[in-house]
Design a protein around this motif. Structure first.
Motif, mmCIF file in Angstrom:
data_model
loop_
_atom_site.group_PDB
_atom_site.id
_atom_site.type_symbol
_atom_site.label_atom_id
_atom_site.label_comp_id
_atom_site.label_asym_id
_atom_site.label_seq_id
_atom_site.Cartn_x
_atom_site.Cartn_y
_atom_site.Cartn_z
ATOM 1 N N ALA A 199 30.952 52.683 47.310
ATOM 2 C CA ALA A 199 31.331 52.642 48.720
ATOM 3 C C ALA A 199 32.837 52.908 48.826
ATOM 4 C CB ALA A 199 30.968 51.290 49.327
ATOM 5 N N PRO A 200 33.314 53.265 50.006
ATOM 6 C CA PRO A 200 34.755 53.422 50.183
ATOM 7 C C PRO A 200 35.487 52.100 49.956
ATOM 8 C CG PRO A 200 33.554 54.469 51.982
ATOM 9 C CD PRO A 200 32.555 53.673 51.208
ATOM 10 N N SER A 201 36.644 52.174 49.365
ATOM 11 C CA SER A 201 37.429 50.982 49.038
ATOM 12 C C SER A 201 38.414 50.665 50.146
ATOM 13 C CB SER A 201 38.172 51.185 47.723
ATOM 14 O OG SER A 201 39.113 50.155 47.510
ATOM 15 N N SER A 202 38.679 49.372 50.313
ATOM 16 C CA SER A 202 39.708 48.968 51.277
ATOM 17 C C SER A 202 41.091 49.386 50.826
ATOM 18 C CB SER A 202 39.654 47.451 51.485
ATOM 19 O OG SER A 202 39.883 46.766 50.259
ATOM 20 N N LEU A 203 41.261 49.750 49.536
ATOM 21 C CA LEU A 203 42.548 50.203 49.008
ATOM 22 C C LEU A 203 42.742 51.698 49.209
ATOM 23 C CD1 LEU A 203 42.585 48.179 45.649
ATOM 24 C CD2 LEU A 203 43.610 47.554 47.851
ATOM 25 N N GLY A 204 41.744 52.387 49.727
ATOM 26 C CA GLY A 204 41.863 53.812 49.969
ATOM 27 C C GLY A 204 41.151 54.688 48.963
ATOM 28 N N GLY A 205 40.542 54.091 47.971
ATOM 29 C CA GLY A 205 39.856 54.875 46.956
ATOM 30 C C GLY A 205 38.368 54.591 46.931
ATOM 31 N N LEU A 206 37.852 54.273 45.742
ATOM 32 C CA LEU A 206 36.414 54.060 45.533
ATOM 33 C C LEU A 206 36.178 52.617 45.128
ATOM 34 C CD1 LEU A 206 33.534 55.335 45.238
ATOM 35 C CD2 LEU A 206 34.101 55.680 42.816
ATOM 36 N N ALA A 207 35.116 52.015 45.663
ATOM 37 C CA ALA A 207 34.716 50.656 45.294
ATOM 38 C C ALA A 207 33.331 50.702 44.654
ATOM 39 C CB ALA A 207 34.709 49.742 46.520
ATOM 40 N N GLU A 230 37.522 48.105 42.624
ATOM 41 C CA GLU A 230 37.981 49.063 43.636
ATOM 42 C C GLU A 230 39.371 49.566 43.291
ATOM 43 O OE1 GLU A 230 38.155 47.329 47.480
ATOM 44 O OE2 GLU A 230 38.862 45.376 46.769
ATOM 45 N N ASP A 231 39.619 50.801 43.661
ATOM 46 C CA ASP A 231 40.893 51.428 43.332
ATOM 47 C C ASP A 231 41.481 52.066 44.565
ATOM 48 O OD1 ASP A 231 39.659 54.033 43.650
ATOM 49 O OD2 ASP A 231 38.747 53.735 41.680
ATOM 50 N N SER A 232 42.709 52.529 44.418
ATOM 51 C CA SER A 232 43.413 53.196 45.509
ATOM 52 C C SER A 232 43.114 54.690 45.460
ATOM 53 C CB SER A 232 44.911 52.911 45.412
ATOM 54 O OG SER A 232 45.413 53.284 44.140
ATOM 55 N N ALA A 233 43.792 55.435 46.324
ATOM 56 C CA ALA A 233 43.512 56.867 46.483
ATOM 57 C C ALA A 233 43.643 57.617 45.159
ATOM 58 C CB ALA A 233 44.458 57.441 47.531
ATOM 59 N N PRO A 234 42.904 58.731 45.033
ATOM 60 C CA PRO A 234 42.095 59.399 46.069
ATOM 61 C C PRO A 234 40.698 58.803 46.189
ATOM 62 C CG PRO A 234 42.072 60.705 44.092
ATOM 63 C CD PRO A 234 43.000 59.549 43.799
ATOM 64 N N GLY A 235 40.075 58.995 47.358
ATOM 65 C CA GLY A 235 38.728 58.492 47.580
ATOM 66 C C GLY A 235 37.671 59.551 47.323
ATOM 67 N N VAL A 236 36.444 59.201 47.606
ATOM 68 C CA VAL A 236 35.295 60.090 47.417
ATOM 69 C C VAL A 236 34.619 60.284 48.766
ATOM 70 C CG1 VAL A 236 33.060 60.382 46.279
ATOM 71 C CG2 VAL A 236 34.948 59.307 45.051
ATOM 72 N N PRO A 237 34.336 61.521 49.166
ATOM 73 C CA PRO A 237 33.647 61.740 50.453
ATOM 74 C C PRO A 237 32.322 60.984 50.507
ATOM 75 C CG PRO A 237 34.492 63.813 49.582
ATOM 76 C CD PRO A 237 34.687 62.784 48.500
ATOM 77 N N PRO A 238 31.974 60.449 51.663
ATOM 78 C CA PRO A 238 30.741 59.637 51.764
ATOM 79 C C PRO A 238 29.484 60.373 51.321
ATOM 80 C CG PRO A 238 32.098 59.368 53.735
ATOM 81 C CD PRO A 238 32.720 60.470 52.933
ATOM 82 N N GLU A 239 29.414 61.688 51.545
ATOM 83 C CA GLU A 239 28.189 62.408 51.181
ATOM 84 C C GLU A 239 28.008 62.532 49.673
ATOM 85 O OE1 GLU A 239 31.412 65.476 52.147
ATOM 86 O OE2 GLU A 239 30.647 63.571 52.980
ATOM 87 N N HIS A 240 29.029 62.209 48.889
ATOM 88 C CA HIS A 240 28.924 62.311 47.432
ATOM 89 C C HIS A 240 28.755 60.952 46.753
ATOM 90 C CE1 HIS A 240 29.984 66.607 47.186
ATOM 91 N NE2 HIS A 240 30.810 66.363 48.201
ATOM 92 N N LEU A 241 28.724 59.857 47.530
ATOM 93 C CA LEU A 241 28.704 58.529 46.911
ATOM 94 C C LEU A 241 27.425 58.283 46.111
ATOM 95 C CD1 LEU A 241 30.256 56.378 49.794
ATOM 96 C CD2 LEU A 241 31.339 57.090 47.647
ATOM 97 N N GLU A 242 26.260 58.648 46.678
ATOM 98 C CA GLU A 242 25.000 58.378 45.981
ATOM 99 C C GLU A 242 24.864 59.197 44.710
ATOM 100 O OE1 GLU A 242 21.667 58.834 48.497
ATOM 101 O OE2 GLU A 242 22.259 57.262 49.915
#
Length: 493
Positions: free
Chosen positions: A474-482, A421-433
């Motif tokens: 999935a969204p990361s607790s650090l603010g980015g992507l997990a 998992e990383d910090s920001a920026p994150g990925v919108p939920p609709e683009h995760l799959e």
């Protein structure tokens, strides 16, 4: 000549109905015949028992057996008394009380009946008295119809006539013979005609129902044929209406889903070809530009130029290897070599390779284990290292500095879970799959300028699938992507 499905269904259903109706009619006719014969036999037996009871009383009242032998009691007289007791007067043309055949028009007795070609006498009339034979105690014929002496003793119902507790005579009733035009024959014929008309009506109704069912089924299957022909011809937008819950509607829904899947595959194939050609064209264009500059003398042939060309060639080679890996995985599954290994050592070794790159980018790269997991695994070490390298490259490339990338190894039952998992920026939920689709890029966080080909996560997903595991974003607790990777400890070869 080709028989259409509608005709086949109609013939099959109509034939089934016809066989069922004819079988029912045959069983009904057989049961009717047997039942009616049994009814007549039971009625004859009941009438014979009544006659035997009356005859016994009459003979006893007339003096017993001597009166019968002396002719004071005759079968005709007994029949007359029996008819009177039953309330049935003697019919005209029948013999009066006494014996003998009915008289002819001139008053004289009629000649005995003629025998048939087979030597047999014609069947007796249906009346009770015309079928009754009277025997004495020694089983000699006292009275009866013509040919009574030759009638088998085991045919027909036989009852003893008793007087003063002794058997003085025997009464035997000849079974009814089928007489054309008789009451019984007319009754059975009317019943047979009724059954025949009922069978014809049921057959007609069954044929009408068969026509409707066959027509409906053929029409629905015809729509399926039209849809499959359209889909086979490349029209993936064709859809079938499906409003019911039967098997044909299930097939229609499956055809619609198949068309949707084929449409997605066709779109993906076209997009794949377009994007692959574009990805291959980018390094080739760079190499060609470098070579043109060298050929025109714009750029000198020095180590920097060779290094630049070598870098573009490596990028092109890596892209081709990734495409080949994905193609082989889709075709037959990428072969893997599973050997005993240490999961902690694999993760630590791979993370150490990215330490310098992370520090140069201003990103803190950390590794930790949760719950002191057992490191013993059976994996393809080279592929797992490639998997971790792809995920770490993606995390470091698309994390803003100063940032953080954290790798966690945890035991979950018989599996090991690796989370990057990383910090920001994150990925919108609709683009995760969609992140694991080949050549997919999210414009907000991905760019060809950064050097990504869009194949790293797709290759990672193929490696995880080859190991029998799962990988999700999935969204990361650090603010980015997990990225969570779940792998079984032991993978069978």
């Amino acid at each position: 000549m080709r028989i259409r499905l509608f005709q086949q269904l109609f013939i099959l259903i109509t034939a089934s109905v016809l066989v069922a109706v004819l079988s029912m009619a045959a069983v009904m006719a057989l049961n009717l015949q047997r039942g009616f014969d049994g009814y007549l036999a039971a009625r004859d037996t009941e009438e014979l028992e009544l006659f035997v009871d009356l005859a016994g009383r009459k003979i006893a009242a007339s003096g017993g057996a001597p009166a019968l032998q002396a002719g004071r009691v005759t079968l005709g007289g007994l029949l007359g008394d029996f008819a009177a007791a039953q309330g049935r007067p003697p019919r005209p043309g029948r013999p009066p009380p006494g014996m003998g055949p009915p008289p002819g028009p001139d008053g004289r007795p009629l000649p005995p009946p003629r025998r048939g070609p087979d030597g047999r006498l014609p069947p007796p009339p249906e009346e009770f008295g015309a079928r009754l034979i009277l025997f004495d105690a020694a089983h000699r014929v006292i009275a009866g119809p013509p040919g009574a002496a030759t009638f088998p003793a085991d045919r027909g119902a036989t009852r003893p006539i008793r007087s003063a507790g002794k058997t003085v005579a025997l009464a035997q009733l000849i079974p009814r013979a089928p007489i054309p035009g008789g009451v019984e024959a007319r009754f059975l014929t009317s019943q047979y005609y009724g059954a025949l008309w009922l069978a014809a009506l049921l057959t007609a109704l069954g044929a009408l129902a068969a026509w409707g069912l066959a027509r409906l089924g053929a029409r629905r299957l015809g729509r399926l044929k039209i849809a499959t022909d359209a889909i086979a011809g490349g029209d993936f937008g064709y859809r079938l209406p499906s409003h019911g819950e039967d098997e044909v509607d299930d097939v229609a829904r499956n055809v619609n889903r198949m068309a949707e899947s084929l449409a997605r595959l066709d779109t993906a194939r076209r997009r794949w070809l377009a994007e692959v050609s574009h990805e291959l064209r980018t390094p080739l264009s760079a190499i060609r530009g470098e070579l043109d500059a060298l050929e025109d003398g714009v750029r000198p042939l020095d180590p920097a130029a060779v290094a630049s060309l070598n870098e573009e060639a490596k990028r092109l080679s890596g892209l081709i290897e990734d495409l080949h890996f994905l193609a082989m995985t889709d075709l037959s599954g990428q072969p893997c070599r599973f050997v005993p290994a240490d999961a902690v050592a694999i993760c630590a070794k791979t993370i150490a390779r990215f330490g310098t790159q992370a520090r140069a980018a201003g990103i803190a790269l950390t590794f930790e284990t949760v719950g002191d997991p057992d490191p013993s695994v059976r994996w393809d070490v080279a592929r797992i290292e490639q998997l971790l390298a792809n995920v770490l490259t993606n995390a470091l490339r698309y994390t803003d500095a100063p940032g953080q990338v954290r790798v966690v190894l945890a035991a979950v039952g018989t599996h090991l879970q690796v989370t990057v998992e990383d910090s920001a920026p994150g990925v919108p939920p609709e683009h995760l799959e969609a992140l694991f689709a080949p050549l997919y890029r999210l414009d907000a966080a991905r760019s060809r300028v950064s050097g990504g080909s869009g194949l790293g996560l797709a290759v990672s997903e193929a490696i995880v699938r080859a190991h029998g595991g799962t990988i999700v974003a999935a969204p990361s607790s650090l603010g980015g992507l997990a990225i969570r990777i779940d792998l079984p400890r032991v993978v069978a070869a």
